[in-house]
Each structure stands twice: as structure tokens, then as C-alpha cells.
Design an enzyme around this catalytic site. Structure first.
Site, PDB file in Angstrom:
ATOM      1  N   GLY A  13      -2.648   5.210  -7.264  1.00  0.00           N
ATOM      2  CA  GLY A  13      -2.340   4.355  -6.115  1.00  0.00           C
ATOM      3  C   GLY A  13      -0.841   4.222  -5.945  1.00  0.00           C
ATOM      4  O   GLY A  13      -0.062   4.655  -6.791  1.00  0.00           O
ATOM      5  N   GLU A  14      -0.475   3.650  -4.838  1.00  0.00           N
ATOM      6  CA  GLU A  14       0.941   3.504  -4.520  1.00  0.00           C
ATOM      7  C   GLU A  14       1.254   2.021  -4.409  1.00  0.00           C
ATOM      8  O   GLU A  14       0.587   1.303  -3.672  1.00  0.00           O
ATOM      9  CB  GLU A  14       1.201   4.195  -3.176  1.00  0.00           C
ATOM     10  CG  GLU A  14       2.638   4.432  -2.860  1.00  0.00           C
ATOM     11  CD  GLU A  14       3.099   5.859  -3.227  1.00  0.00           C
ATOM     12  OE1 GLU A  14       4.258   6.002  -3.583  1.00  0.00           O
ATOM     13  OE2 GLU A  14       2.273   6.787  -3.168  1.00  0.00           O
ATOM     14  N   GLY A  15       2.238   1.574  -5.187  1.00  0.00           N
ATOM     15  CA  GLY A  15       2.642   0.169  -5.107  1.00  0.00           C
ATOM     16  C   GLY A  15       3.929   0.032  -4.326  1.00  0.00           C
ATOM     17  O   GLY A  15       4.439   1.002  -3.775  1.00  0.00           O
ATOM     18  N   ASN A  16       4.433  -1.172  -4.307  1.00  0.00           N
ATOM     19  CA  ASN A  16       5.662  -1.419  -3.555  1.00  0.00           C
ATOM     20  C   ASN A  16       6.902  -0.861  -4.238  1.00  0.00           C
ATOM     21  O   ASN A  16       7.912  -0.628  -3.591  1.00  0.00           O
ATOM     22  CB  ASN A  16       5.840  -2.917  -3.346  1.00  0.00           C
ATOM     23  CG  ASN A  16       4.740  -3.470  -2.486  1.00  0.00           C
ATOM     24  OD1 ASN A  16       4.478  -2.954  -1.399  1.00  0.00           O
ATOM     25  ND2 ASN A  16       4.054  -4.496  -2.964  1.00  0.00           N
ATOM     26  N   PHE A  17       6.820  -0.691  -5.551  1.00  0.00           N
ATOM     27  CA  PHE A  17       8.015  -0.244  -6.275  1.00  0.00           C
ATOM     28  C   PHE A  17       7.833   1.104  -6.923  1.00  0.00           C
ATOM     29  O   PHE A  17       8.642   1.522  -7.735  1.00  0.00           O
ATOM     30  CB  PHE A  17       8.397  -1.274  -7.338  1.00  0.00           C
ATOM     31  CG  PHE A  17       8.638  -2.617  -6.743  1.00  0.00           C
ATOM     32  CD1 PHE A  17       9.817  -2.889  -6.089  1.00  0.00           C
ATOM     33  CD2 PHE A  17       7.662  -3.590  -6.801  1.00  0.00           C
ATOM     34  CE1 PHE A  17      10.032  -4.115  -5.515  1.00  0.00           C
ATOM     35  CE2 PHE A  17       7.867  -4.825  -6.232  1.00  0.00           C
ATOM     36  CZ  PHE A  17       9.054  -5.090  -5.577  1.00  0.00           C
ATOM     37  N   VAL A  20       1.319   4.257  -9.210  1.00  0.00           N
ATOM     38  CA  VAL A  20       0.477   3.929 -10.360  1.00  0.00           C
ATOM     39  C   VAL A  20      -0.231   5.226 -10.740  1.00  0.00           C
ATOM     40  O   VAL A  20      -0.898   5.841  -9.898  1.00  0.00           O
ATOM     41  CB  VAL A  20      -0.538   2.824 -10.015  1.00  0.00           C
ATOM     42  CG1 VAL A  20      -1.450   2.549 -11.201  1.00  0.00           C
ATOM     43  CG2 VAL A  20       0.182   1.547  -9.591  1.00  0.00           C
ATOM     44  N   LYS A  35       1.749   1.722 -14.260  1.00  0.00           N
ATOM     45  CA  LYS A  35       2.431   1.308 -13.026  1.00  0.00           C
ATOM     46  C   LYS A  35       3.920   1.549 -13.241  1.00  0.00           C
ATOM     47  O   LYS A  35       4.527   0.974 -14.151  1.00  0.00           O
ATOM     48  CB  LYS A  35       2.136  -0.178 -12.777  1.00  0.00           C
ATOM     49  CG  LYS A  35       2.679  -0.732 -11.482  1.00  0.00           C
ATOM     50  CD  LYS A  35       2.010  -2.081 -11.192  1.00  0.00           C
ATOM     51  CE  LYS A  35       2.647  -2.806 -10.046  1.00  0.00           C
ATOM     52  NZ  LYS A  35       1.905  -4.022  -9.680  1.00  0.00           N
ATOM     53  N   ASP A 129      -2.734 -13.993  -4.038  1.00  0.00           N
ATOM     54  CA  ASP A 129      -2.764 -12.820  -3.164  1.00  0.00           C
ATOM     55  C   ASP A 129      -4.073 -12.051  -3.347  1.00  0.00           C
ATOM     56  O   ASP A 129      -4.085 -10.829  -3.413  1.00  0.00           O
ATOM     57  CB  ASP A 129      -1.559 -11.926  -3.482  1.00  0.00           C
ATOM     58  CG  ASP A 129      -1.331 -10.870  -2.395  1.00  0.00           C
ATOM     59  OD1 ASP A 129      -1.862 -11.037  -1.279  1.00  0.00           O
ATOM     60  OD2 ASP A 129      -0.639  -9.881  -2.676  1.00  0.00           O
TER      61      ASP A 129
HETATM   62  P1  ADP Z   1       1.738  -3.545  -5.857  1.00  0.00           P
HETATM   63  O1  ADP Z   1       1.872  -4.766  -6.669  1.00  0.00           O
HETATM   64  O2  ADP Z   1       3.038  -2.870  -5.596  1.00  0.00           O
HETATM   65  O3  ADP Z   1       0.871  -3.737  -4.636  1.00  0.00           O
HETATM   66  P2  ADP Z   1      -0.487  -2.697  -7.346  1.00  0.00           P
HETATM   67  O4  ADP Z   1      -0.478  -3.262  -8.719  1.00  0.00           O
HETATM   68  O5  ADP Z   1      -1.386  -3.389  -6.367  1.00  0.00           O
HETATM   69  O6  ADP Z   1       0.961  -2.547  -6.795  1.00  0.00           O
HETATM   70  O7  ADP Z   1      -0.875  -1.160  -7.423  1.00  0.00           O
HETATM   71  C1  ADP Z   1      -0.915  -0.332  -6.270  1.00  0.00           C
HETATM   72  C2  ADP Z   1      -2.218   0.447  -6.249  1.00  0.00           C
HETATM   73  O8  ADP Z   1      -2.361   1.243  -7.415  1.00  0.00           O
HETATM   74  C3  ADP Z   1      -3.457  -0.445  -6.260  1.00  0.00           C
HETATM   75  O9  ADP Z   1      -3.781  -0.904  -4.978  1.00  0.00           O
HETATM   76  C4  ADP Z   1      -4.507   0.484  -6.847  1.00  0.00           C
HETATM   77  O10 ADP Z   1      -4.969   1.393  -5.875  1.00  0.00           O
HETATM   78  C5  ADP Z   1      -3.693   1.265  -7.871  1.00  0.00           C
HETATM   79  N1  ADP Z   1      -3.779   0.592  -9.178  1.00  0.00           N
HETATM   80  C6  ADP Z   1      -3.026  -0.421  -9.636  1.00  0.00           C
HETATM   81  N2  ADP Z   1      -3.370  -0.828 -10.867  1.00  0.00           N
HETATM   82  C7  ADP Z   1      -4.384  -0.030 -11.217  1.00  0.00           C
HETATM   83  C8  ADP Z   1      -5.214   0.074 -12.388  1.00  0.00           C
HETATM   84  N3  ADP Z   1      -5.025  -0.757 -13.427  1.00  0.00           N
HETATM   85  N4  ADP Z   1      -6.171   1.008 -12.412  1.00  0.00           N
HETATM   86  C9  ADP Z   1      -6.359   1.839 -11.354  1.00  0.00           C
HETATM   87  N5  ADP Z   1      -5.635   1.813 -10.234  1.00  0.00           N
HETATM   88  C10 ADP Z   1      -4.643   0.895 -10.148  1.00  0.00           C
END
Ligand code: ADP
Ligand code: MG
Length: 366
Positions: A13-17, A20, A35, A129
Site C-alpha cells: 500500500g501507499e501511505g502519506n510518507f 508499505v 511501513k 481516524d
Molecule cells: P498512512 O498513515 O500514510 O495512511 P497507512 O498506515 O494507512 O499509511 O498505510 C498505507 C496503506 O498501506 C494502507 O492503507 C494499507 O493498504 C497498507 N498497509 C499499511 N499497513 C499495513 C499492514 N500492516 N499490512 C498490510 N498492509 C498495510
């Protein structure tokens, strides 16, 4: 690529920073999600405190329905959070691809969500959130609550212009959070869970902000007696905002500054009476119509219109009203002065509101 004892694999997945990624312990083969946070980005955007909070919060939590943080590694440029892997992805994607769940499956997931959340609350942690994107599913189909801490990053979002990509979704936020008068974190988390339950069982959002035009539509004038205020709910309130950034919500919002809103603790009846008194004192003529006031100021000597505006009161709760002033005609600076006088005399403390609202910002995720 290797980080410590982990071999990094595909992106989950893609987070803000940063991303993952799936990772495997080289010795045991056990899978994790890593992450990856970009240090420069975090420092540049002033998000360090938030990340620290996310890490220290996660360290506190050990529950089968909360994503576990195993360790934190760092290089010169990156921070790596080694998390329990929820390989089933986001609940959001699951609902989007497979549609609504039957009640048996929905109940099972909702029970797990509440179980995990009540554990967090017992530890004094309020998520703030909760939404389908932040509720993950593991390989066995069990819920893992994730993404702690980022919902409370408001002032940074506002200053650096990242409001569109950061923070939560207005669809999930409790009305008392929007009312900006302090809220109980446990109760507002539960509201978000209610929204999640609704989506799980119907595959639709109960309050759909894509329909802003409809949300903005106020209750029909016909239904209101001259004295009664229009009653709006929190979602209509969101709809009244031109962007979904509520941090500036109770300040002027139109570029043209024709429309000004402020909150007040006076009753609706009291407000309309006081606006009438103040405006009359300033030389306005007052016409009452369907709960609204039309205020007209003429230049006597020329018998021409100088300034006219409409004042309307919307009730959020008996103790909180939104006053909306809309200029119909006239000079902007005179109108601004008038708005200032009315909001100073009748509004809640603007400084206080600004401070409260800075602990929270919203963006659309759709
Ligand atoms: P942000 O805080 O930047 O939104 P997240 O922690 O929500 O980042 O992570 C972004 C994305 O990465 C999530 O929406 C999910 O799709 C994937 N992801 C995050 N943590 C996990 C995890 N523990 N296992 C599987 N996928 C994850
Ligand atoms: Mg997230």
C-alpha cells in the site's frame, strides 16, 4: 532490498510518507509489513511529533485485532516500521470488489472491530481516524485496526497545503467533532464504527459527501415559521464548506466574501432579535421572511441602496447555531465591518474556535 534482517518485497500500500512493503525475515521466512517513512518528508512537513506518537501508541497496543508493531529501524534517510502483516488488505477494497457482506460475516467483523477498539480505549488510545481504509484484514480474514495517530495532524496540514492527501474522511466523522466544541474520543470513534458497520452491510456510505450539492440544500423555507431556525445536521454542515477543510469553516469562506458564517451560543430567536437591533442601530431597515432577515440600508439623501444582506440562522444543537450572512448588494468593506460587528457581538470566541479547529482537518478520500 534488505533492511536489517528483513528482505523487502512487493508494495502492499501507499501511505502519506512512503510505501508499505511486504517483508520476510531472512532466517525464519516470517512475513511482515514494513511501513517506510521518508525522514526528509517528515521533517520538512513537521510531522515528526505525529510519527513519534504513532510509534509510541502502537508500542502500547497488543491485541489480535490491532496491527502490532514489532520494531522500528532507521537509516540515514528512512524510518522503517516493522508491522504485523495484514495481507488481506483494506476492508475498503474488499467491500469495493466484493460488495456488501451478509449479516453473519458483517457481525463477525464488527465484533472484532469493537473488540480491538474497546481495548484501545481501555489503554486510553482514541483512534480518531477510523474508516474502511484504515481497517485491514489479515490472511485469515480477521480485522486489524491500523494507522494510528495521523488523524491528529491538523495545523501542519493546513500550513503546508497537504490537506487533500492527509487526514480522514468527512463521511466518518461524528457531529460533535464538527461542532468544534470538544468531544469524547471514545464516543466519536464509536460513531465512525457505526458508519463502518453501515458500509459493511450495504456497500454504501450513510452520509455521502460526493453529493455535496444535495447536502448543501437547506430545509425548505416553506416549512419554517418566521421565528424558527433552519435545522441542519453535521453533514449538511460539511456540505456548506466550499472545500472539505473544516479548519476554516467558521470563518469567511467565499473568495468574494459575500457569504460569512460564524457560530453562536445564543438561541436562534435571540440571535434574530439581536441582529435586528444591531442592524436597526446601524441604519438598516429590516424585513422578516421565513426565518430569515433581509436587511437594507439606503442612502437617504440619494434614495439609493447602499448595502443589503440576508441573515439566516441554522441550528446545529439548541446550544449551537451557525449564523450565515449573505450580501445581496453593496460595498465589501462596509459589509465586512458589519459582519465583524455582528460576529464580535454574537459569535463564540473566534480565537478559541481557531485553536480547537487546528486539532483537526478533513479531506475527501473519494
Ligand atoms: P498512512 O498513515 O500514510 O495512511 P497507512 O498506515 O494507512 O499509511 O498505510 C498505507 C496503506 O498501506 C494502507 O492503507 C494499507 O493498504 C497498507 N498497509 C499499511 N499497513 C499495513 C499492514 N500492516 N499490512 C498490510 N498492509 C498495510
Ligand atoms: Mg492510512
Amino acid at each position: 532490498m534488505r533492511v536489517g534482517k528483513y528482505e523487502l518485497g512487493k508494495t502492499l500500500g501507499e501511505g502519506n510518507f512512503g510505501k508499505v512493503k511486504l517483508a520476510a525475515d531472512i532466517r525464519t521466512g516470517r512475513r511482515y509489513a514494513v511501513k517506510i517513512l521518508d525522514k526528509t518528508k517528515i521533517l520538512h512537513l513537521n510531522f515528526s511529533d505525529q510519527i513519534k506518537r504513532e510509534i509510541s501508541t502502537l508500542k502500547l497496543l497488543r491485541h489480535p485485532n490491532v496491527v502490532r508493531l514489532y520494531e522500528v529501524l532507521a537509516s540515514k534517510t528512512k524510518i522503517y516500521m516493522v508491522l504485523e502483516c495484514a495481507s488481506g488488505g483494506e476492508l475498503f477494497d474488499r467491500i469495493e470488489s466484493k460488495g456488501k457482506m451478509d449479516e453473519v460475516e458483517g457481525r463477525r467483523l464488527f465484533q472484532q472491530l469493537i473488540d480491538g477498539l474497546s481495548y484501545c480505549h481501555d489503554k486510553g488510545v482514541y483512534h480518531r481516524d477510523l474508516k474502511l481504509e484504515n481497517v485491514l484484514v489479515d490472511a485469515k480474514g480477521n480485522i486489524k485496526i491500523s494507522d494510528f495517530g495521523l488523524s491528529a495532524l491538523p495545523q501542519n496540514c493546513r500550513e503546508d497545503g497537504l490537506l487533500h492527501t492527509t487526514c480522514g474522511s468527512p463521511n466518518y466523522v461524528a457531529p460533535e467533532v464538527l461542532a468544534n466544541r470538544g468531544y469524547n474520543g471514545a464516543a466519536s470513534d464509536i460513531w465512525s464504527c457505526g458508519v463502518i458497520l453501515y458500509v459493511i452491510l450495504t456497500a454504501c456510505l450513510p452520509f455521502d459527501e460526493t453529493n455535496l450539492a444535495l447536502l448543501y440544500k437547506k430545509p425548505s423555507d416553506v416549512e419554517n415559521s418566521p421565528e424558527s431556525p433552519s435545522i441542519i445536521n453535521a453533514f449538511e454542515l460539511i456540505g456548506m464548506s466550499s472545500s472539505l477543510d473544516l479548519s476554516g469553516f467558521f470563518e469567511q469562506e467565499d473568495v468574494s466574501e459575500r457569504k460569512i458564517r460564524f457560530t453562536s451560543n445564543h438561541s436562534a430567536k435571540d440571535l434574530l432579535e439581536r441582529i435586528e437591533v444591531i442592524a436597526t442601530d446601524m441604519g438598516f431597515r429590516v424585513q422578516k421572511k421565513s426565518g430569515k432577515l433581509k436587511l437594507i440600508q439606503e442612502i437617504r439623501s440619494q434614495r439609493s441602496l447602499n448595502l443589503s444582506f440576508v441573515a439566516e440562522v441554522f441550528e446545529i444543537s439548541p446550544l449551537l447555531q451557525v449564523v450565515e450572512l449573505k450580501k445581496s448588494f453593496g460595498d465589501s468593506s462596509a459589509y465586512r465591518q458589519l459582519c465583524k460587528r455582528l460576529s464580535n457581538d454574537l459569535g463564540t470566541n473566534p480565537e478559541l474556535e481557531r485553536q480547537n479547529s487546528s486539532s483537526f482537518a478533513l479531506n475527501s478520500t473519494c
